[in-house]
Design a protein around this motif. Structure first.
Motif, PDB file in Angstrom:
ATOM      1  N   UNK A  12       0.683  -1.219   0.190  1.00 38.79           N
ATOM      2  CA  UNK A  12       0.087   0.162  -0.037  1.00 38.79           C
ATOM      3  C   UNK A  12       0.874   1.180   0.097  1.00 38.79           C
ATOM      4  N   UNK A  13       1.956   1.152  -0.651  1.00 38.51           N
ATOM      5  CA  UNK A  13       2.824   2.632  -0.566  1.00 38.51           C
ATOM      6  C   UNK A  13       3.053   2.471  -2.108  1.00 38.51           C
ATOM      7  N   UNK A  14       2.964   3.677  -2.675  1.00 40.61           N
ATOM      8  CA  UNK A  14       2.956   4.062  -3.974  1.00 40.61           C
ATOM      9  C   UNK A  14       4.453   3.837  -4.630  1.00 40.61           C
ATOM     10  N   UNK A  15       4.830   3.068  -5.928  1.00 40.21           N
ATOM     11  CA  UNK A  15       5.873   2.826  -6.482  1.00 40.21           C
ATOM     12  C   UNK A  15       6.044   3.972  -7.749  1.00 40.21           C
ATOM     13  N   UNK A  16       6.936   4.725  -7.395  1.00 38.63           N
ATOM     14  CA  UNK A  16       7.011   6.007  -8.520  1.00 38.63           C
ATOM     15  C   UNK A  16       8.040   5.783  -9.776  1.00 38.63           C
ATOM     16  N   UNK A  17       8.869   4.871  -9.478  1.00 36.83           N
ATOM     17  CA  UNK A  17       9.899   5.134 -10.563  1.00 36.83           C
ATOM     18  C   UNK A  17       9.721   3.460 -11.431  1.00 36.83           C
ATOM     19  N   UNK A  18      10.445   3.698 -12.564  1.00 39.55           N
ATOM     20  CA  UNK A  18      10.424   2.203 -13.463  1.00 39.55           C
ATOM     21  C   UNK A  18       9.168   1.754 -13.784  1.00 39.55           C
TER      22      UNK A  18
END
Length: 121
Positions: free
Chosen positions: A44-50
């Motif tokens: 539930x933590x956003x993944x921002x890269x790749x």
């Protein structure tokens, strides 16, 4: 969004680590941009890269046949939200930027959950 559907695939495990996949698909909305917009989360933590290398993006773009659900993924405003919750997230890269698509159990679970959402719409 004009329409929203949510689904959760049944809990499963890979290499002895349990995980569950939660998904949502939204259609329309005045602030959404055209095309397929994938929002990825790990515990539930956003993944921002790749974003392009992630299992969620690859399944949504390559393994879901959007035309079967009467959606044009290039013109319609489709939001895809995928959250993978696990005791051990199989990150790739040194900075925990994305979740690799090499674990078949996770990619199958993401595909099932997305298909359940699309069937609701």
């Amino acid at each position: 969004p004009e329409y929203v559907a949510t689904a959760r695939d049944k809990p499963s495990a890979y290499e002895g680590h349990p995980f569950v996949v939660e998904c949502a698909v939204s259609l329309g909305g005045k602030d959404a941009k055209e095309g397929l917009n994938v929002f990825r989360f790990a515990n539930r933590i956003p993944l921002l890269f790749e974003a392009g290398a992630d299992v969620s993006t690859r399944v949504a773009t390559n393994k879901i046949k959007w035309s079967s659900y009467k959606m044009d993924y290039k013109r319609d405003k489709i939001g895809v939200f995928v959250s993978i919750v696990s005791t051990k997230i199989p990150y790739k890269g040194t900075g925990k930027e994305y979740i690799g698509d090499d674990i078949t159990e996770i990619s199958v679970s993401v595909k099932k959950a997305l298909q359940q959402c699309c069937q609701q719409l």
